[in-house]
Enzyme design. Structure first.
Site, PDB file in Angstrom:
ATOM      1  N   ASP A  75       0.868  -1.180   0.000  1.00  0.00           N
ATOM      2  CA  ASP A  75       0.000   0.000   0.000  1.00  0.00           C
ATOM      3  C   ASP A  75       0.902   1.226   0.000  1.00  0.00           C
ATOM      4  OD1 ASP A  75      -2.728  -0.955   0.127  1.00  0.00           O
ATOM      5  OD2 ASP A  75      -2.269  -1.702   2.131  1.00  0.00           O
ATOM      6  N   ARG A  83       4.343   3.381   2.757  1.00  0.00           N
ATOM      7  CA  ARG A  83       5.049   2.478   3.672  1.00  0.00           C
ATOM      8  C   ARG A  83       6.542   2.757   3.746  1.00  0.00           C
ATOM      9  NH1 ARG A  83       0.394   1.594   6.022  1.00  0.00           N
ATOM     10  NH2 ARG A  83      -0.964   0.089   4.948  1.00  0.00           N
ATOM     11  N   ARG A 150      -6.834  10.713   1.616  1.00  0.00           N
ATOM     12  CA  ARG A 150      -6.391   9.707   0.640  1.00  0.00           C
ATOM     13  C   ARG A 150      -7.150   9.871  -0.674  1.00  0.00           C
ATOM     14  NH1 ARG A 150      -7.402   4.223   3.711  1.00  0.00           N
ATOM     15  NH2 ARG A 150      -6.313   3.305   1.915  1.00  0.00           N
ATOM     16  N   LYS A 180      -9.193   1.321  -5.713  1.00  0.00           N
ATOM     17  CA  LYS A 180      -9.919   0.905  -4.513  1.00  0.00           C
ATOM     18  C   LYS A 180     -10.721   2.098  -3.964  1.00  0.00           C
ATOM     19  CE  LYS A 180      -5.849   1.651  -1.572  1.00  0.00           C
ATOM     20  NZ  LYS A 180      -4.772   1.013  -0.791  1.00  0.00           N
ATOM     21  N   HIS A 181     -11.790   1.879  -3.212  1.00  0.00           N
ATOM     22  CA  HIS A 181     -12.351   0.629  -2.713  1.00  0.00           C
ATOM     23  C   HIS A 181     -13.751   0.520  -3.316  1.00  0.00           C
ATOM     24  CE1 HIS A 181      -9.519   2.149   0.367  1.00  0.00           C
ATOM     25  NE2 HIS A 181      -9.189   0.880   0.545  1.00  0.00           N
ATOM     26  N   HIS A 193     -11.294  -1.115   9.169  1.00  0.00           N
ATOM     27  CA  HIS A 193     -10.240  -1.843   9.877  1.00  0.00           C
ATOM     28  C   HIS A 193     -10.708  -2.259  11.277  1.00  0.00           C
ATOM     29  CE1 HIS A 193      -7.905   0.307   6.794  1.00  0.00           C
ATOM     30  NE2 HIS A 193      -7.060  -0.689   6.896  1.00  0.00           N
ATOM     31  N   ASP A 264     -10.000  -6.957   0.108  1.00  0.00           N
ATOM     32  CA  ASP A 264      -9.265  -6.224   1.130  1.00  0.00           C
ATOM     33  C   ASP A 264      -8.879  -7.247   2.200  1.00  0.00           C
ATOM     34  OD1 ASP A 264      -8.074  -4.111   2.464  1.00  0.00           O
ATOM     35  OD2 ASP A 264      -9.822  -2.803   2.342  1.00  0.00           O
TER      36      ASP A 264
END
EC number: 3.2.1.52
Length: 356
Positions: A75, A83, A150, A180-181, A193, A264
């Protein structure tokens, strides 16, 4: 179905499960797990990155395990979801920064998005990473706790235009992308999450607004799509990632998407409504996912690999194989010699400074 476990350990087709690993190098247990015929890829996180040299060694070790090599993904969107941020990696701005630039200068925003895509992909490829789960195509309604900055913009046509430029830059570097998503997480407030998000809108509103970027010509450039762990109860009682209606009737059927569908992460709270890890994998696969992700729970990964025996369609394997990237730079040092990369990096660096 026979999963071809009789093949030599290093030669077996890519399977439908993508797993993570714990640290900077593989443990013996992880090597054994990644040789399982069900595994087709590895997703990396910030915990897997110490520096450029270490990351190159880790991806080389993963790729050397099998033939064809496992697909390595991350990601790496920019902004708060990036990351790798130092030692060989440029800080990529949030996609909202590009949306704000669009409000001032359409041309500059499109060029900046293209440069961001090129830099993002080129740097990942130079470190042995094959695929990034980006762009986020959710609309910025201002209410989602997980989407936020995002997202590029509230306007679906602006989202499509900026995302297409980003995707074009990634393609120029040799990398495919995953939108996504689907069909859209931006209107649901809860974070999948840790909660089970619900979007109470009717189908027509979602089709007209949130699915518009996928219906745009951008949709034909996506190598993959990741559905949302969101329930749209006025449309279907199942979360989108476990819904044949959303994945088969709408994404494959009406939208005409022919690439890879990734679930996901099946360990997220938004996936727990389906049952245990085996039930989640079966439901996602049955709904139309080609690849299921199991992250941050090695115990659940082991459980799934021990108990799942899916019937993998040849066309699904072919879609996964088509994700293979074509890097243009062998390593970060070679990348520095590319004038196109240096110019794009300067544009991105200037954008970060302007919007910090």
């Amino acid at each position: 179905m026979t999963l071809q476990s009789d093949l030599p350990a290093t030669v077996r087709p890519l399977g439908p499960v993508m797993l993570d690993v714990a640290g900077f190098a593989l443990t013996e247990e992880e090597r054994e797990r990644l040789l399982d015929p069900l595994v087709g890829g590895v997703i990396l996180f910030a915990r897997n990155f110490r520096d450029s040299e270490q990351l190159q060694a880790l991806t080389a070790e993963i790729h050397a395990l099998r033939s064809p090599a496992l697909i390595i993904a991350v990601d790496h969107e920019g902004g708060r979801v990036q990351r790798f941020r130092t030692d060989g990696f440029t800080r990529i701005p949030s996609m909202r920064c590009l949306g704000r630039l669009w409000e001032r200068d359409h041309v500059a925003a499109l060029e900046s998005a293209r440069c961001a895509g090129y830099v993002l992909a080129a740097e990942l490829l130079a470190h042995g990473v094959d695929l990034s789960f980006t762009p986020v195509l959710d609309l910025d309604y201002g209410c989602s706790r997980v989407v936020g900055d995002r997202a590029f913009h509230r306007d679906p046509l602006v989202v499509a235009a900026l995302a297409q430029s980003l995707v074009s830059g990634m393609a120029d570097a040799g990398m495919g992308c995953v939108g996504k998503h689907f069909p859209g997480h931006g209107y649901a407030e809860a974070d999948s999450h840790v909660e089970i998000p619900v979007d109470e809108r009717e189908f027509d509103a979602i089709w007209t607004e949130d699915i518009a970027p996928y219906r745009h010509r951008l949709g034909r450039q996506l190598a993959g799509v990741m559905p949302a762990h969101v329930i749209y109860p006025r449309v279907d009682p199942n979360p989108a990632g476990f819904s044949r209606f959303w994945l088969q009737d709408i994404l494959r059927g009406r939208v005409g998407f022919g690439g890879v569908i990734f679930s996901d992460d099946l360990t997220m709270e938004g996936a727990t409504v389906v049952g245990d890890i085996l039930a989640r994998a079966r439901a996602a696969f049955g709904a139309g996912c080609d690849v299921v992700l199991v992250c941050n729970r090695p115990d659940l990964a082991v459980d799934l690999l021990d108990r799942w025996a899916p019937d993998i369609a040849p066309e699904s394997r072919a879609r996964i194989e088509a994700l293979r990237s074509r890097p243009q730079a062998a390593d970060p040092f070679a990348l520095e010699l590319h004038p196109v990369y240096r110019q794009a990096r300067d544009v991105v660096a200037g954008l970060v400074e302007d919007t910090a």
